[in-house]
Design an enzyme around this catalytic site. Structure first.
Site, PDB file in Angstrom:
ATOM      1  N   GLU A   1       0.809  -1.229   0.000  1.00 63.71           N
ATOM      2  CA  GLU A   1       0.000   0.000   0.000  1.00 63.71           C
ATOM      3  C   GLU A   1       0.838   1.272   0.000  1.00 63.71           C
ATOM      4  O   GLU A   1       0.904   1.997   0.998  1.00 63.71           O
ATOM      5  CB  GLU A   1      -0.963  -0.001   1.199  1.00 63.71           C
ATOM      6  CG  GLU A   1      -2.054  -1.031   1.085  1.00 63.71           C
ATOM      7  CD  GLU A   1      -3.185  -0.818   2.099  1.00 63.71           C
ATOM      8  OE1 GLU A   1      -2.987  -0.116   3.101  1.00 63.71           O
ATOM      9  OE2 GLU A   1      -4.275  -1.361   1.868  1.00 63.71           O
TER      10      GLU A   1
ATOM     11  N   GLU B   1      -6.643  -7.586  -0.459  1.00 54.51           N
ATOM     12  CA  GLU B   1      -7.178  -7.625   0.903  1.00 54.51           C
ATOM     13  C   GLU B   1      -8.664  -7.310   0.828  1.00 54.51           C
ATOM     14  O   GLU B   1      -9.044  -6.257   0.319  1.00 54.51           O
ATOM     15  CB  GLU B   1      -6.486  -6.585   1.797  1.00 54.51           C
ATOM     16  CG  GLU B   1      -4.993  -6.813   1.946  1.00 54.51           C
ATOM     17  CD  GLU B   1      -4.308  -5.771   2.822  1.00 54.51           C
ATOM     18  OE1 GLU B   1      -5.014  -5.011   3.514  1.00 54.51           O
ATOM     19  OE2 GLU B   1      -3.069  -5.714   2.793  1.00 54.51           O
TER      20      GLU B   1
HETATM   21  C1  GAL Z   1      -4.472  -2.362   5.010  1.00 53.71           C
HETATM   22  C2  GAL Z   1      -3.079  -2.921   5.186  1.00 53.71           C
HETATM   23  C3  GAL Z   1      -3.051  -4.149   6.034  1.00 53.71           C
HETATM   24  C4  GAL Z   1      -3.908  -3.965   7.253  1.00 53.71           C
HETATM   25  C5  GAL Z   1      -5.301  -3.626   6.814  1.00 53.71           C
HETATM   26  C6  GAL Z   1      -6.265  -3.468   7.966  1.00 53.71           C
HETATM   27  O1  GAL Z   1      -4.438  -1.009   4.783  1.00 53.71           O
HETATM   28  O2  GAL Z   1      -2.488  -3.196   3.946  1.00 53.71           O
HETATM   29  O3  GAL Z   1      -1.723  -4.422   6.413  1.00 53.71           O
HETATM   30  O4  GAL Z   1      -3.365  -2.963   8.035  1.00 53.71           O
HETATM   31  O5  GAL Z   1      -5.275  -2.412   6.126  1.00 53.71           O
HETATM   32  O6  GAL Z   1      -7.551  -3.138   7.491  1.00 53.71           O
END
Ligand code: GAL
Length: 634
Positions: A144, A315
């Protein structure tokens, strides 16, 4: 293209004895991919130059033995503490001049040459170790970019880099002074090393100065990413991916994407609705546990363009997150709906974040597919259901959308730099246009600003483009559909000045914007036949035909049959009317989507997603709340 599911996993967070059980459970859930590694630098290299791969070898092996495919993350978003002893000046600096210190993550400056070398070294070491490992089937570089607002840094490294970048771009201080208009307020420079970063000035810095700093900063992200791409390419044939974020505009994602094989993004629909999407109180309440019905789709469509057609969700929110102002749980069914929506928009893989909720550290209140005690969390069964459904679903090939929306990062920086009205923001404008297209049941392709071929589309929208690129201008000149350009499009030079003659310079279309106004939330410019502009209104002059006027007789849309300019920011109902009219004229069938119901067509299938809290009847089918329906494409 087959669709697959995956999960994000941190073997280093759990006793090794648990790994094989976890892997077997992942496989039994129907997961294909496991992303690991992206924050584990301190274990991979506990002391400078001393690597410990054994644990990671065993983790990869354990996952591979369960027939899972590994996405290996490079750990460069979390340099270990010893790195700071080696490179004390590697931290980013905020606009107030304060270092952004160790103790969380992303504590690095994109401009720092020494840190880039460290990243090259660890990426190469990982590539040498795992590049040909049969279980490692994809790579994620860093994590990110820009998360926690880390693109812009006001460090010494950034200042030095910026001066060199300017010297290369302008060759002489005089050329820079002319381009920026530094005669204004006696801002001329005699040498590049007099130029500071545009922070801590008494009042607003020159917008041309800010724009060049934004370009410079974006270039650093591109260059930072490329260092790792170059290190890994010779060592692996697996695709290289980055996981972008939603509504993140500080760097040009198309340019980062050009060096990679797949664009992934991290989709947190409920967190987003809470803290990153404007909306009425009613919308925020209605979609509290589902997310905004257009937000995920917008980003899928955007990142499909960034990935040159190849998209993943790296994610996917499974339950409550920990980072938004309020963190409600998703409605039952949403963890399934979000995955299917991603697939319908072209995602090849959707990975839930994360396997098991961590009982320690910053994200202990962030749900996973498992609870901290390893019992199933609600999303696990939904993931398993999606996995079963995927197995039954024929391959989903993407079709070209019916309409195109041009989206440009540089324009976002321009309007950020000189908003002129508190509510003018590029994402907001583009998203308003996108939402209107989706309310009309259209499947949208988002295109980069240097697009040179619009011929697949009957309708193209180009809102808020600071400057039209040459290829786009040429494409518009011969376009046979209908293109609606504006508002606030082609009104600046690349040096952030008003062009002479004044813009927009639309091919064969005599329209000039003579004056712009921004409007406070209480004000509207009413239009003939109903509807209104909000936030923004431009005064148009010229001989091109007028297609729509304000109530008091001023032009609101001008242009010819194929190319028109929109003078303001339509409210939602007005956008619906304008798009309906353009679709009729372009011969494009539309649908009237009920609230919360959205459609996406692939080459052969039509998908319907009900983001609402109540069932919706659709052509004789009842689609439950938080439900998905698919049928053959009409
Ligand atoms: C994203 C990140 C992850 C985790 C997640 C939590 O922004 O890539 O490592 O922190 O959020 O929602």
């Amino acid at each position: 293209m087959p669709r697959t599911l995956g999960v994000c996993y941190y073997p280093e967070h759990w006793p090794e004895a648990q790994w094989a059980t976890d892997a077997a459970r992942m496989r039994d859930t129907g997961l294909t991919w496991v992303r690991i590694g992206e924050f584990a630098w301190s274990l991979m290299e506990p002391a400078p130059g001393t690597y410990d791969w054994d644990w990671l070898d065993r983790a990869v092996e354990t996952l591979g033995n369960a027939v899972l495919k590994v996405v290996m993350g490079t750990p460069t978003a979390t340099p270990p503490r010893w790195m700071l002893d080696k490179l004390p000046d590697m931290l980013a600096v905020d606009a107030q001049g304060r270092p952004r210190r160790f103790g969380s993550r992303r504590h690095y400056d994109f401009s720092h040459p020494g840190y880039r070398e460290e990243c090259r070294r660890i990426a190469r070491a990982m590539g040498e170790r795992y590049g040909r490992n049969p279980h490692v089937a994809a790579w994620q570089i860093d994590n990110e970019y820009d998360c926690h607002d880390t693109t812009l840094s006001y460090s010494d490294a950034a200042r030095l880099g910026f001066r060199n970048w300017l010297a290369q771009k302008y060759q002489s201080p005089d050329a820079l002074n002319r381009a920026w208009g530094n005669v204004f307020w006696s801002m001329q420079y005699d040498a590049f090393d007099q130029i500071d970063l545009p922070n801590l000035t008494v009042t607003e810095p020159n917008p041309a100065h800010v724009m060049d700093f934004r370009r410079y900063s974006s270039d650093q992200v591109v260059a930072f990413n490329r260092v790792q791409v170059d290190a890994l390419r010779p060592l692996t044939d697996a695709p290289l991916i980055h996981n972008y974020m939603g509504r993140t505009l500080t760097f040009d994602h198309y340019r980062v994407g050009a060096d990679l094989d797949i664009a992934a993004w991290d989709s947190y629909p409920i967190g987003f609705l809470s803290d990153r999407i404007e909306g009425t109180k009613k919308e925020k309440q209605t979609f509290l546990r589902q997310g905004h019905p257009d937000n995920q789709a917008f980003h899928h469509d955007l990142y499909r363009a960034v990935g040159k057609g190849r998209l993943w969700v790296m994610e996917q929110q499974p339950g409550p997150v920990n980072w938004a102002p309020y963190n409600p749980a998703p409605l039952p069914g949403m963890a399934r709906l979000w995955a299917w929506e991603a697939f319908a928009h072209g995602a090849e893989a959707v990975c839930y974040f994360r396997w098991r909720q961590a009982p320690f550290a910053q994200e202990q209140l962030h749900a996973g597919l498992l609870r901290p005690d390893s019992q199933p969390a609600p999303a696990l069964a939904e993931a398993a259901q999606v996995a079963e459904e995927i197995a039954q679903m024929p391959d989903l090939d993407q079709a070209t959308g019916n309409v195109a929306l041009i989206f440009d990062y540089e324009s976002a920086w321009a309007w950020d730099t000189q908003p002129q009205g508190a509510d003018f923001e590029m994402f907001r404008l583009a998203f308003a246009a996108y939402r209107a297209l989706r309310r009309a049941g259209l499947s949208v392709d988002i295109l980069p600003p240097d697009t040179g071929d619009l011929s697949p589309y009957k309708l193209v929208l180009a809102p808020g483009l600071m400057t039209l690129s040459d290829p786009l201008r040429a494409a518009l000149a011969t376009y046979h559909g209908i293109a609606l350009v504006g508002p606030r499009s082609d009104l600046k030079t690349r040096d952030m000045a008003i062009p002479m003659p004044m813009g927009p310079h639309l091919p064969d279309t005599d329209v000039t914007v003579t004056l712009v106004e921004s409007l406070p939330p209480s004000d509207r410019i009413r239009l003939q036949g109903g509807g209104a502009f909000r936030h923004w209104f431009e005064h148009l002059e010229g001989t091109a035909p007028v297609h729509l006027s304000t109530k008091d007789g001023r032009p609101a849309i001008m242009g010819g049959d194929h190319l028109r300019y929109l003078a303001g920011w339509p409210d939602d109902a007005t956008f619906d009317g304008i798009i309906g009219g353009l679709c009729d004229a372009a011969g494009l069938p539309t649908l009237q989507m009920p609230d919360g119901l959205r459609v996406r067509d692939t080459a052969t299938m039509r998908f319907l997603f009900n983001y609402g809290m109540t069932p919706v009847d659709w052509n004789g089918t009842t689609i439950p709340a938080a439900g998905v329906h698919w049928e053959a494409r009409p």
